[in-house]
Write a protein that holds these residues in place. Structure first.
Motif, PDB file in Angstrom:
ATOM      1  N   ARG A  72       0.857  -1.187   0.000  1.00 57.08           N
ATOM      2  CA  ARG A  72       0.000   0.000   0.000  1.00 57.08           C
ATOM      3  C   ARG A  72       0.891   1.233   0.000  1.00 57.08           C
ATOM      4  O   ARG A  72       1.810   1.334   0.814  1.00 57.08           O
ATOM      5  N   ILE A  73       0.622   2.161  -0.926  1.00 57.41           N
ATOM      6  CA  ILE A  73       1.414   3.381  -0.926  1.00 57.41           C
ATOM      7  C   ILE A  73       0.889   4.331   0.142  1.00 57.41           C
ATOM      8  O   ILE A  73      -0.315   4.424   0.390  1.00 57.41           O
ATOM      9  N   VAL A  74       1.823   5.013   0.791  1.00 64.77           N
ATOM     10  CA  VAL A  74       1.495   6.042   1.776  1.00 64.77           C
ATOM     11  C   VAL A  74       2.293   7.291   1.378  1.00 64.77           C
ATOM     12  O   VAL A  74       3.518   7.283   1.374  1.00 64.77           O
ATOM     13  N   VAL A  75       1.586   8.335   1.008  1.00 61.99           N
ATOM     14  CA  VAL A  75       2.213   9.530   0.448  1.00 61.99           C
ATOM     15  C   VAL A  75       2.630  10.465   1.580  1.00 61.99           C
ATOM     16  O   VAL A  75       1.850  10.755   2.488  1.00 61.99           O
ATOM     17  N   HIS A  76       3.850  10.942   1.494  1.00 66.20           N
ATOM     18  CA  HIS A  76       4.538  11.630   2.588  1.00 66.20           C
ATOM     19  C   HIS A  76       4.646  13.130   2.301  1.00 66.20           C
ATOM     20  O   HIS A  76       5.482  13.547   1.495  1.00 66.20           O
ATOM     21  N   PRO A  77       3.811  13.983   2.918  1.00 72.08           N
ATOM     22  CA  PRO A  77       4.036  15.426   2.813  1.00 72.08           C
ATOM     23  C   PRO A  77       5.430  15.785   3.333  1.00 72.08           C
ATOM     24  O   PRO A  77       5.887  15.242   4.347  1.00 72.08           O
ATOM     25  N   HIS A  78       6.090  16.706   2.654  1.00 66.53           N
ATOM     26  CA  HIS A  78       7.508  16.959   2.937  1.00 66.53           C
ATOM     27  C   HIS A  78       7.822  18.419   2.683  1.00 66.53           C
ATOM     28  O   HIS A  78       7.317  19.017   1.728  1.00 66.53           O
ATOM     29  N   ALA A  79       8.662  18.997   3.523  1.00 64.96           N
ATOM     30  CA  ALA A  79       9.108  20.375   3.319  1.00 64.96           C
ATOM     31  C   ALA A  79       9.768  20.521   1.950  1.00 64.96           C
ATOM     32  O   ALA A  79      10.427  19.605   1.453  1.00 64.96           O
ATOM     33  N   ASP A  80       9.591  21.671   1.336  1.00 63.14           N
ATOM     34  CA  ASP A  80      10.164  22.018   0.038  1.00 63.14           C
ATOM     35  C   ASP A  80       9.615  21.169  -1.110  1.00 63.14           C
ATOM     36  O   ASP A  80      10.240  21.055  -2.164  1.00 63.14           O
ATOM     37  N   THR A  81       8.435  20.561  -0.899  1.00 61.58           N
ATOM     38  CA  THR A  81       7.726  19.914  -1.989  1.00 61.58           C
ATOM     39  C   THR A  81       6.372  20.598  -2.151  1.00 61.58           C
ATOM     40  O   THR A  81       6.000  21.459  -1.354  1.00 61.58           O
ATOM     41  N   HIS A  82       5.618  20.181  -3.145  1.00 61.63           N
ATOM     42  CA  HIS A  82       4.303  20.769  -3.370  1.00 61.63           C
ATOM     43  C   HIS A  82       3.244  20.198  -2.437  1.00 61.63           C
ATOM     44  O   HIS A  82       2.116  20.692  -2.411  1.00 61.63           O
ATOM     45  N   LEU A  83       3.597  19.174  -1.700  1.00 65.03           N
ATOM     46  CA  LEU A  83       2.676  18.579  -0.733  1.00 65.03           C
ATOM     47  C   LEU A  83       3.242  18.878   0.650  1.00 65.03           C
ATOM     48  O   LEU A  83       4.033  18.105   1.191  1.00 65.03           O
ATOM     49  N   ASP A  84       2.836  20.003   1.221  1.00 66.43           N
ATOM     50  CA  ASP A  84       3.514  20.484   2.416  1.00 66.43           C
ATOM     51  C   ASP A  84       2.544  21.008   3.473  1.00 66.43           C
ATOM     52  O   ASP A  84       2.426  20.440   4.553  1.00 66.43           O
TER      53      ASP A  84
END
Length: 305
Positions: free
Chosen positions: A161-173
């Motif tokens: 199962r994929i789990v998407v990781h919000p991360h600094a300096d990305t578009h998902l933050d």
């Protein structure tokens, strides 16, 4: 005759750590500890679950890695990949090559998850701007649609199962971008890896996110930020890599968010969750991680996990 006290139910949160907590960001780097030392020390510090870290840091032969982890009492929870799916179908094939090698190793090791991190909008070392920090509507559609496809194909081909990781300096933050992403993706295909440190770095409230989108939380990274250092790096527009070198990610319980309420909110979901300690420390002296890892494990036990 008195009634026996009801025993406390066992926690459904499984705690682990990752190469990142030993200053490992790359498959091979002279400033990083050898993989054998990481495995020895993560087991010695009291953890039983690990992530694979950058592909090639740990042995990629499943038989070798299985032997090395088993005799230390370790198991693998996930692999990690970086993607740039907002760029659209043109990047799919080369993204899949990267995904497939990581997913195959994770599957062979009995892992359940693949952590997916979006690509950086600025270079995490030099700060050079690589693209606009704000996605267009079309790029949002590419990001959400291709992430759903990735979730389906990883599940069908590798059972992960994929789990998407919000991360600094990305578009998902930020909270705005994370909630927009969750609202636009199918829960059957996409879950979230909530990294408490990165979410705080970008102004988010982890407890609120768990309470609001609990059914989408598939995995946790436990991390804290030093609020004073964070204020400095935000004011100075410091990219993520140099911010880590300044110590923006700190040893719990010295930073934010407080992990006790985060873990309490996660326990209230009453689901099985991995909670993997990730204290970004690249680069760091080789003798620094182990004592921190021991203290962090004791602290987490005091939080009930």
């Amino acid at each position: 005759m008195t009634n026996p006290t009801n025993p406390t139910p066992p926690s459904r949160i499984r705690v682990g750590s990752a190469p990142d907590s030993w200053g490992v960001w790359f498959p091979d780097d002279p400033r990083q500890v050898p993989w054998q030392r990481f495995l020895d020390e993560v087991a010695g510090a009291g953890y039983r679950w690990i992530e694979l870290g950058p592909y090639g840091y740990l042995p990629t032969d499943p038989a070798v890695l299985a032997e090395e982890t088993a005799h230390r009492g370790l198991r693998v929870s996930a692999a990690t990949v970086f993607t740039g799916l907002h760029h659209g179908p043109d990047v799919w094939d080369r993204t899949w090559v990267h995904v497939a090698e990581n997913a195959a190793l994770a599957q062979a090791m009995g892992a359940e998850h693949l952590v997916v991190i979006p690509s950086f909008w600025r270079d995490d070392k030099t700060g050079a701007v690589l693209e606009d920090r704000t996605l267009t509507a079309a790029q949002w559609r590419q990001l959400t649609g291709l992430t759903e496809r990735l979730g389906r194909e990883v599940r069908e081909r590798y059972g992960l199962r994929i789990v998407v990781h919000p991360h600094a300096d990305t578009h998902l933050d930020s909270e705005e971008n994370v909630t927009r992403f969750l609202d636009a993706t199918d829960s059957r295909d996409v879950s979230l890896c909530l990294d408490t440190g990165h979410y705080a770095y970008c102004g988010g409230d982890s407890v609120k996110l768990i309470e609001t989108y609990g059914e989408r939380i598939g995995y946790l990274h436990l991390k804290q930020v030093d609020p004073e250092v964070l204020a400095e790096v935000v004011a100075d527009e410091v990219p993520f890599g140099p911010a880590v070198a300044r110590g923006v990610m700190c040893e719990p319980p010295a930073g934010v968010p407080a992990l006790e309420p985060v873990l309490a909110a996660a326990r209230a979901l009453d689901v099985d969750l991995f909670a993997i300690v990730e204290q970004d420390m690249y680069p760091c002296e080789p003798d620094r991680p182990y004592p921190i890892a021991e203290r962090t494990r004791r602290f987490l036990r005091s939080c009930g996990v």
